[in-house]
Each structure stands twice: as C-alpha cells, then as structure tokens.
Design a protein around this motif. Structure first.
Motif, mmCIF file in Angstrom:
data_model
loop_
_atom_site.group_PDB
_atom_site.id
_atom_site.type_symbol
_atom_site.label_atom_id
_atom_site.label_comp_id
_atom_site.label_asym_id
_atom_site.label_seq_id
_atom_site.Cartn_x
_atom_site.Cartn_y
_atom_site.Cartn_z
ATOM 1 N N LYS A 1 19.234 -30.817 22.925
ATOM 2 C CA LYS A 1 18.392 -29.940 23.713
ATOM 3 C C LYS A 1 17.365 -29.277 22.815
ATOM 4 N N PRO A 2 16.270 -28.800 23.397
ATOM 5 C CA PRO A 2 15.225 -28.213 22.577
ATOM 6 C C PRO A 2 15.733 -27.099 21.683
ATOM 7 N N ASP A 3 16.740 -26.347 22.122
ATOM 8 C CA ASP A 3 17.186 -25.230 21.310
ATOM 9 C C ASP A 3 18.210 -25.649 20.250
ATOM 10 N N ALA A 4 18.630 -26.892 20.282
ATOM 11 C CA ALA A 4 19.681 -27.319 19.355
ATOM 12 C C ALA A 4 19.186 -27.297 17.923
ATOM 13 N N ALA A 5 17.901 -27.631 17.716
ATOM 14 C CA ALA A 5 17.379 -27.668 16.355
ATOM 15 C C ALA A 5 17.280 -26.282 15.770
ATOM 16 N N LYS A 6 17.265 -25.264 16.605
ATOM 17 C CA LYS A 6 17.110 -23.909 16.112
ATOM 18 C C LYS A 6 18.456 -23.185 16.030
ATOM 19 N N SER A 7 19.540 -23.867 16.395
ATOM 20 C CA SER A 7 20.825 -23.190 16.487
ATOM 21 C C SER A 7 21.355 -22.667 15.165
ATOM 22 N N PRO A 8 21.171 -23.404 13.997
ATOM 23 C CA PRO A 8 21.722 -22.851 12.754
ATOM 24 C C PRO A 8 21.049 -21.532 12.424
ATOM 25 N N THR A 9 21.837 -20.575 11.973
ATOM 26 C CA THR A 9 21.294 -19.277 11.603
ATOM 27 C C THR A 9 20.628 -19.387 10.239
ATOM 28 N N PRO A 10 19.339 -19.111 10.139
ATOM 29 C CA PRO A 10 18.646 -19.275 8.863
ATOM 30 C C PRO A 10 19.086 -18.224 7.859
ATOM 31 N N ASN A 11 19.023 -18.579 6.571
ATOM 32 C CA ASN A 11 19.282 -17.637 5.493
ATOM 33 C C ASN A 11 18.239 -16.532 5.533
ATOM 34 N N PRO A 12 18.643 -15.232 5.455
ATOM 35 C CA PRO A 12 17.670 -14.142 5.567
ATOM 36 C C PRO A 12 16.565 -14.220 4.526
ATOM 37 N N SER A 13 16.903 -14.600 3.259
ATOM 38 C CA SER A 13 15.871 -14.676 2.220
ATOM 39 C C SER A 13 14.884 -15.797 2.505
ATOM 40 N N GLU A 14 15.422 -16.933 3.008
ATOM 41 C CA GLU A 14 14.551 -18.041 3.354
ATOM 42 C C GLU A 14 13.654 -17.676 4.528
ATOM 43 N N SER A 15 14.236 -16.978 5.510
ATOM 44 C CA SER A 15 13.437 -16.576 6.669
ATOM 45 C C SER A 15 12.328 -15.623 6.256
ATOM 46 N N ALA A 16 12.656 -14.682 5.354
ATOM 47 C CA ALA A 16 11.642 -13.738 4.889
ATOM 48 C C ALA A 16 10.539 -14.454 4.125
ATOM 49 N N ALA A 17 10.916 -15.411 3.262
ATOM 50 C CA ALA A 17 9.918 -16.152 2.503
ATOM 51 C C ALA A 17 9.053 -16.996 3.421
ATOM 52 N N ALA A 18 9.713 -17.617 4.422
ATOM 53 C CA ALA A 18 8.956 -18.438 5.362
ATOM 54 C C ALA A 18 8.009 -17.583 6.187
ATOM 55 N N SER A 19 8.481 -16.417 6.589
ATOM 56 C CA SER A 19 7.635 -15.526 7.388
ATOM 57 C C SER A 19 6.433 -15.042 6.579
ATOM 58 N N ALA A 20 6.670 -14.690 5.289
ATOM 59 C CA ALA A 20 5.572 -14.220 4.438
ATOM 60 C C ALA A 20 4.565 -15.335 4.201
ATOM 61 N N LEU A 21 5.072 -16.552 3.952
ATOM 62 C CA LEU A 21 4.170 -17.673 3.714
ATOM 63 C C LEU A 21 3.402 -18.033 4.978
ATOM 64 N N GLU A 22 4.089 -17.920 6.130
ATOM 65 C CA GLU A 22 3.431 -18.199 7.409
ATOM 66 C C GLU A 22 2.279 -17.219 7.648
ATOM 67 N N GLN A 23 2.547 -15.939 7.398
ATOM 68 C CA GLN A 23 1.501 -14.929 7.583
ATOM 69 C C GLN A 23 0.332 -15.169 6.631
ATOM 70 N N LYS A 24 0.659 -15.522 5.386
ATOM 71 C CA LYS A 24 -0.397 -15.775 4.400
ATOM 72 C C LYS A 24 -1.229 -16.986 4.805
ATOM 73 N N PHE A 25 -0.555 -18.013 5.321
ATOM 74 C CA PHE A 25 -1.253 -19.224 5.741
ATOM 75 C C PHE A 25 -2.129 -18.946 6.959
ATOM 76 N N THR A 26 -1.602 -18.187 7.901
ATOM 77 C CA THR A 26 -2.368 -17.891 9.115
ATOM 78 C C THR A 26 -3.590 -17.040 8.802
ATOM 79 N N ALA A 27 -3.438 -16.094 7.880
ATOM 80 C CA ALA A 27 -4.539 -15.190 7.552
ATOM 81 C C ALA A 27 -5.549 -15.798 6.589
ATOM 82 N N LEU A 28 -5.226 -16.926 5.971
ATOM 83 C CA LEU A 28 -6.101 -17.519 4.950
ATOM 84 C C LEU A 28 -7.407 -18.009 5.564
ATOM 85 N N ASP A 29 -8.528 -17.555 5.016
ATOM 86 C CA ASP A 29 -9.858 -17.981 5.442
ATOM 87 C C ASP A 29 -10.524 -18.681 4.256
ATOM 88 N N CYS A 30 -10.498 -20.006 4.269
ATOM 89 C CA CYS A 30 -10.993 -20.778 3.132
ATOM 90 C C CYS A 30 -12.514 -20.778 3.019
#
Length: 592
Positions: A208-237
């Motif tokens: 099911k669509p939610d099955a891929a998201k079922s594992p609970t992510p590591n908090p440090s990995e989630s924080a790093a991914a969130s920070a990198l995501e924000q940096k990528f979204t805000a990047l104006d080349c």
C-alpha cells in the motif's frame, strides 16, 4: 708546381664573405616577412608593461593545519600554473610568497576573467552520484495539491541524451525526475543518508502507498534530511552568493546540494551523494575531436586506484534510472558536468561525450587534469596594474636602453673612428634579429616582454659591443706587428674567434642556469640574455667578420686613413729602421 694551400682564415664565411652576408640578409628578410604575415608586428608585453591582474591566494586547511607545508604549496603552484597556462595564458606568473600565499599574475590582453575563474576554483575535485535535480531558479511556491505528471516532465534534464522513456513509468522514477516537490526531495535525501541504493522501494507495486513510510526514521537522519531538504528548496542558483554558500562547510563524505548549468545554459540545483572518486584519482584528461563521430569529447585516464573506484561507482550508477545514473563532476562546490552512465567503465579510461563545443571540451579536460589541489585557497586580494602605469615603465625602460646605446656609440666613435660604423651597423643587425624573433616568439610560444627582459636586452648591447672590440683589438695588434690590413684581418680572426666563443659561452651558461633556477619575471631577463648572446655569435660570424674582409680591400681602411681607426701611426707603429752605410779605404791586413 703544387697549388698554394689556403690559410686557415680563407675558408667558409671568411673566404666567401658575400655568401655569409647573403645568408644573414635572407634570414632577416624571412623573419621580417614572417612577422608581417603573422599580423604580429610588435612583441607581446608582460603584465608590468602592458598591465594586467595580480591575484593573491591564501592557503588554508581547516582539518589539518600542518597540511600547509612547502611540499603541498609547491604542488599547488605547479597545478595552478598548468591550469592557467592550459587556457593559453602564457607568461602567467605563479609563485609562492611567504609560507601560505601564492601570487598569480595574469597579463592584460588574455582572457583574464576565465583565468581568474580557473585560479579561483582551487578546492578539490570530486565525482559525486546525482540523487535529485531541479530547476535552479528562485524557490517555487508550495504546491497546493499533488504535482501533475506534466509538472515533472517539463523540468530540464541534466544529461545530454534525451530521456523520452522516463514518462513510461512515472511512479518508478518519481525521485529521479527533476521536481521542486518537497515531499519527493525529502524522500531522496532520507534514502541517500541511509545509503539505500534504491531511493524508491522496489516493493511499492505490491504494498500500500503508506507501507514504504511505515518504518520509523532515525531522528538524527530525519533532522539531517529535513535540513538538507530546506537548504535544497531555498537554493537559488541564479544568485552568485547562493551558489558560493551551497558547498561551504561540507566534506567529501557528506550528501550535499550544489549548482550547475544544463547543456542549454540554464541553472540547475542538485542533491549529490558522498564523493566516490576525487580529482587525485584522475591521471590525465583532455578535450579532443573524434574524427569518426564528428564531435568533441573529453577523454579521461585514471590512476590504478582511481580506475577501480570509477569502475565500482559506474557499475552501480548504470543500474539506475535517470538522473540517478549520472555522476556530477564537482569543482569548488559547483557542478561543471553531469554525464550519464550506461555501463560499468573498467580499464582505467573513459570518455565524456555530448553536445560539446571545442572550448567546453577543452575547459572540462583542463579542469579534470589540473583540478585537484592538495590544499584549498581563498582569494586574499586582487590588484590590477593599469595600462598607463605599464606604459610609463616601458617608456622608462626604452629611455634607459637609448641612453646605454648612445654611450656605447659615443665610445666606439671616439676610440675606433671608422671602425665604429661597422660596429653600429652590426648592432643594428643584431637589434633587427632580436626584435623580429621576440615578436614571432610572442605569437608562437607566448613569450612576453617584461621589464627584466628589457633590462636583459640593454645588457646585451654591451655584450655584443664587447665582441666587436675583441676583434678590432686583435686586428690592431696585427697591424702593430707591421702587417697590412688584409692579412691582419685574417690572422686576427682565429684568435678573436676563440675569445668571443668562450666569452659568449660563459654568458649563455649563466643565462641558462638563471632561467632554470628562478621563477617569474627573472626568467624574462635570463631568456633575453641567452637569446641575444646566441645572436651575438651569429652576427659576429656572419656579418661583422665578412664586412671586415670586404672593407679591408678599400682604400679608406686598407690604406690606413687617419679616420679609419686603423692608422699605423696612431697605433704606434714605428717605421722600419734603415741601416747606415759608409765608404772608406780598404784596411791593409798587415796594418791590422
């Protein structure tokens, strides 16, 4: 009766002065003609005479301060010098100043901006796998609904070949397609931090669509991914400051964001995985034209260690879909190329092909060859030498040369009189040869005349005049011994020739050593001194000696005119003593 043997001075240029003069005349005409045919009628001037840019770079190593040492600095100097000269910026000076500074002088008239970019890109070179690509413009507004299929298919692609088959399975390639969706970007970042070879789970078709998201992510990995995501979204080349800040504070083991241009020239932003290959693994690279395919390509050769690493990463990338089958060539945090991989590339060599122009292929080959530095550098200062200041220095050098030449001419005229005319014409011939050769070398090998080179030319006036003086004095010595001018010219030549050759050899040896052991502008002095020393030998052998042979046959010089400089009386020649005879009566032997 046997034919008389020719003397030592009657062979070659000495016995046939007309042939030697014709030879040097042909050389002068050929060099002058070549100068005009090449549309280069003046020597190329160096930075201190024509103006230019001087860049001061400061070495830094945040992780290991001991890395800023003499060995690494010398390595960096060689790489920067080859990198700048690879752009055709000959006479660019790269030298160390103090313990941690490198000075780069770029002459005016060359492509200074391009050279500055090459000098400024002094960080290490990395090959990173591409995780995500998106348009590099200002951040888009947060979408209010799920992106439509057309939104992702219209984004620019990073590879040169078309990706028409990407729309066949949009679900399987959702993270590989350029998109500005934060959800897609976040998933790519999280998967990259986990070193998951497949960003999107292969079992997504059966779960099911939610099955891929079922594992609970590591908090440090989630924080790093969130920070990198924000940096990528805000990047104006499109903004230089944003591009410069993108790669700051990152390591080769980090997942990073970066900017680069597409083949169409549009800015793109990337999420890149940890570096798999670095610039030191590249043994050689160059842009070359493939005759069979009629296109420009970049050929790369790797070291033994680099070949293995490159084969491993290309094997992994070849199994993925675009753009995750691409690797980014990253220099100083900026993507300079992002070729795709279709198969594992073993054997230690590879080529990058696409819609390259000649300059693009040569620039990329230059970056790959000379991109990896053992240290990183920051631009401390940039100083521009104006053309006006350079013109003033050139004027001062020419005035100094004119004064020196005038003093030599005055001395020659006062001491050698008529012989001074031969010396002055010989100096003129030497000046013509020197000027034309320097002009042609500027076009041919990039030789640039700088202020020390002008000093070398001024010193050469004295060296050349010294050779004439040696010969003239040998002729005078022969005349003092009672010989006439014609035999004196021929007898004096072997003795003068040895002295001239030994003297010029010592001067040339000193110039050669100076050229080898010094750097920067001093090499200009050594090069000019060596060149003019060689020309001195040519002029004395092929012009001065044959001219003396011819003028010895004239009445003005051969007759010892007081203004010829060869007057026996002025040289102190004593007339031959005559024996006194007297008549007397014979002496009687008996009386004796």
């Amino acid at each position: 009766m046997a034919a008389p043997k020719k003397g030592r001075g009657s062979t070659g240029a000495q016995g046939r002065p007309g042939r030697a003069l014709a030879l040097i005349l042909i050389a002068m005409v050929a060099l002058t003609g070549g100068m005009f045919l090449s549309n280069q009628t003046t020597p190329r001037l160096g930075i201190d005479l024509a103006g230019g840019t001087s860049i001061t770079l400061k070495a830094k190593s945040e992780d290991n301060p001991d890395a800023v040492n003499e060995t690494n600095m010398n390595t960096a100097i060689g790489i920067i010098e080859r990198r700048v000269n690879g752009l055709g910026v000959s006479e660019a000076e790269v030298q160390k100043q103090g313990r941690e500074h490198i000075i780069v002088n770029i002459p005016k008239g060359m492509d200074e901006e391009q050279a500055r970019q090459q000098v400024g890109t002094t960080a290490q070179l990395f090959f990173r796998p591409v995780l995500t690509i998106a348009p590099g413009g200002p951040p888009a507004a947060e979408p209010s609904a799920e992106p439509s299929p057309g939104a992702s298919s219209g984004a620019p692609k990073a590879q040169d070949k078309g990706d028409k088959d990407k729309g066949a399975d949009e679900k399987a390639t959702s993270t590989a397609t350029p998109t500005s969706s934060p959800t897609t970007q976040g998933r790519a970042v999280t998967d990259a931090l986990k070193d998951d070879a497949t960003p999107t789970p292969k079992s997504s078709d059966t779960k099911k669509p939610d099955a891929a998201k079922s594992p609970t992510p590591n908090p440090s990995e989630s924080a790093a991914a969130s920070a990198l995501e924000q940096k990528f979204t805000a990047l104006d080349c499109t903004k230089e400051a944003s591009r410069a800040a993108a790669g700051q504070g990152t390591k080769d083991t980090d997942t990073v964001v970066a900017c680069g241009k597409s083949p169409a020239g549009q800015w793109q932003k990337y999420i890149l995985g940890p570096a798999e290959v670095n610039g030191t693994d590249v043994d050689d690279a160059k842009g070359t034209f493939d005759q069979q395919r009629g296109m420009w390509i970049v050929q790369m050769d790797f070291t033994d260690k680099g070949a293995k690493k490159f084969a491993d990463i290309t094997g992994k990338l070849a199994a993925k879909q675009a753009p995750q089958n691409q690797f980014a060539i990253v220099l100083d945090g900026e993507v300079v190329s992002d070729p795709s991989v279709s198969q594992a590339l073993a054997g230690g060599s590879a080529e990058i092909s696409g819609s390259f122009q000649q300059q693009e292929a040569e620039d990329l080959g230059n970056i790959l060859s000379y991109g990896a530095l053992p240290l990183s550098f920051q631009e401390d200062s940039v100083t521009t030498v104006t053309a006006a200041l350079g013109g003033e220095q050139l004027k001062a050098g020419l005035i100094a040369g004119a004064i020196g030449l005038a003093l030599v001419v005055i001395y020659l005229v006062a001491y050698y009189r008529g012989l001074a005319l031969i010396a002055i014409v010989s100096l003129l011939v030497s000046a013509i040869l020197t000027y034309t050769i320097m002009t042609l070398l500027g076009k041919g090998i990039g030789f640039a005349l700088n202020l020390p080179a002008v000093c070398g030319a001024i010193v050469a006036i004295g060296i050349t005049a010294d050779s004439f003086i040696v010969y003239f004095e040998r002729i005078r010595d022969e005349i003092r011994e009672g010989r006439t001018l014609r035999p004196a010219v021929e007898r004096a030549w072997p003795r003068a020739r040895r002295t001239i050759l030994v003297s010029d050899f010592v001067s040339f040896l000193a110039a050669a050593v100076l050229f080898v052991v010094t750097v920067g502008k001093v090499q200009g002095f050594a090069f000019t001194l060596g060149l003019t020393t060689l020309l001195d030998v040519v002029v004395v052998f092929l012009f001065t000696k044959p001219v003396m042979t011819l003028v010895a046959r004239t009445k003005f010089f051969g007759g010892g005119h007081p203004w010829s400089g060869l007057d026996p009386k002025r040289l102190g020649v004593q007339p031959p003593l005559r024996r006194t005879r007297r008549i007397s009566a014979p002496v009687d032997p008996k009386e004796a």
